[in-house]
Enzyme design. Sequence first.
Site, short mmCIF file in Angstrom:
data_model
loop_
_atom_site.label_atom_id
_atom_site.label_comp_id
_atom_site.label_asym_id
_atom_site.label_seq_id
_atom_site.Cartn_x
_atom_site.Cartn_y
_atom_site.Cartn_z
N TYR A 159 37.56 28.14 81.18
CA TYR A 159 36.12 28.45 81.08
C TYR A 159 35.80 29.09 79.73
CZ TYR A 159 31.81 31.20 81.67
OH TYR A 159 30.58 31.78 81.48
P1 NAD Z 1 24.26 29.75 87.30
O1 NAD Z 1 25.32 28.83 87.80
O2 NAD Z 1 23.54 30.60 88.28
O3 NAD Z 1 23.17 28.90 86.48
C1 NAD Z 1 23.53 27.79 85.69
C2 NAD Z 1 22.58 26.65 86.02
O4 NAD Z 1 22.91 25.57 85.14
C3 NAD Z 1 22.71 26.12 87.45
O5 NAD Z 1 21.44 26.17 88.09
C4 NAD Z 1 23.20 24.69 87.27
O6 NAD Z 1 22.63 23.79 88.22
C5 NAD Z 1 22.75 24.36 85.86
N1 NAD Z 1 23.58 23.34 85.22
C6 NAD Z 1 24.92 23.36 85.04
N2 NAD Z 1 25.33 22.27 84.41
C7 NAD Z 1 24.21 21.52 84.16
C8 NAD Z 1 23.99 20.28 83.52
N3 NAD Z 1 25.00 19.58 83.00
N4 NAD Z 1 22.72 19.81 83.45
C9 NAD Z 1 21.68 20.51 83.97
N5 NAD Z 1 21.85 21.70 84.60
C10 NAD Z 1 23.09 22.20 84.68
O7 NAD Z 1 24.95 30.65 86.15
P2 NAD Z 1 24.48 32.03 85.51
O8 NAD Z 1 25.37 33.10 86.03
O9 NAD Z 1 23.00 32.17 85.63
O10 NAD Z 1 24.88 31.81 83.98
C11 NAD Z 1 23.90 31.39 83.01
C12 NAD Z 1 24.57 31.32 81.65
O11 NAD Z 1 25.11 32.59 81.27
C13 NAD Z 1 25.75 30.34 81.58
O12 NAD Z 1 25.74 29.73 80.31
C14 NAD Z 1 26.96 31.24 81.71
O13 NAD Z 1 28.12 30.65 81.13
C15 NAD Z 1 26.49 32.45 80.94
N6 NAD Z 1 27.16 33.70 81.31
C16 NAD Z 1 26.96 34.23 82.55
C17 NAD Z 1 27.60 35.43 82.88
C18 NAD Z 1 27.39 36.07 84.22
O14 NAD Z 1 27.97 37.17 84.44
N7 NAD Z 1 26.62 35.50 85.14
C19 NAD Z 1 28.43 36.07 81.95
C20 NAD Z 1 28.61 35.47 80.71
C21 NAD Z 1 27.95 34.30 80.38
#
Ligand code: NAD
Length: 336
Positions: free
Chosen positions: A159
């Site tokens: 990841y």
């Molecule tokens: P999440 O899974 O709740 O939201 C991600 C969304 O992206 C989902 O609704 C999914 O359907 C959509 N998605 C994924 N692949 C897709 C594609 N190919 N086309 C269209 N839609 C797509 O995740 P989150 O926790 O809200 O994370 C949001 C961002 O923040 C991500 O980039 C994640 O890597 C980053 N991030 C999150 C955290 C955390 O603690 N939650 C920490 C570091 C980084």
Amino acid sequence: MSDDLAGAPVTVPGRTVVTGAAGFIGSHVAEALLGYGSQVLGIDSCLRDPDGVGRNLAPLERHDGFRLLRADLLDVTAEEFEGVDTVFHLAAQPGVRTSWGSRFGQYCDSNILATHRVMEAAAAAGVRRVVVSSSSSVYGRTDVAAFDESLAPSPMSPYGVTKLAGEQLALVHAMRPDATVSVIALRYFTVYGPRQRDDMAIGRMIRAALTGEPMTVFGDGRQQRDFTFVGDVVRANLLAMGADARTAVVNVGTGEIVTVLDLLDLVGEVTGRPVPVTFAPAEAGDVPFTRADVKEAERVIGYRSAVSLREGLQRQLEWMSATGGVPGAAQVRPSR
Ligand code: NAD
């Protein structure tokens, strides 16, 4: 979330795009933009978490300015970005543990290839800025007091590798000699708060406390984390939209750390019930330590975290109680 935006003197453009708008953090970013009067196109495949999709989209669909395009970003074209000033690129395949093994292809598609498509479409449509969601998982290192952006990345999970690739890919698009699009990449440190994904630790802790069903802690609980409230992450996105930089990478954390064991005690205090746990060996990819050095974030985008861990936990508990997703949660009054 609007109260978390106090102190963010931002001018929000008329048209914005939020990828991953049906997700945990993306739905909050979209909601904040709508609150400022922007016309928001949310792009999300809506496949990852069918239960969460409806719950996260409901507050957005109440706004006339919101439109959802249910699509995979692999198919995105410049047409979707016509007339758009800023794209907030939050869509990704998250999760460290599941990135090993057969699902790795999804991580490559959603975190790398989709980012390439977003950047191509943004450049072709004349988008001014893309704010990219990156992650503390790109660091991997443990022999420093805090991670600053000049450290050589050394991710410890597939990841983390895909998030680093996505971030760097977005930056090279912006560094092309003919580029007009600018990129700010935000490295989030473990995000929590209302709408947190069900697989994440704090929601699982609160649920365990309220239901009495033990949760599994991987490792000995002495691992340390910098936990960031989702409202602070939203504010960082809005500040990044207006920051005066062509390309930048900045941490979005608090600079504070807590062990998982101390966090369990704090969740117990806030819920008024102990968190029942069982311990299992640490899993591949779990890092023992994360802590953001936030000096660059303050310098480049004017960001500083505003919500303490206790306050953020109370807000997540209130949300879990109000949404009724946890048996018994409605009876719990968060202790302040
Ligand atoms: P999440 O899974 O709740 O939201 C991600 C969304 O992206 C989902 O609704 C999914 O359907 C959509 N998605 C994924 N692949 C897709 C594609 N190919 N086309 C269209 N839609 C797509 O995740 P989150 O926790 O809200 O994370 C949001 C961002 O923040 C991500 O980039 C994640 O890597 C980053 N991030 C999150 C955290 C955390 O603690 N939650 C920490 C570091 C980084």
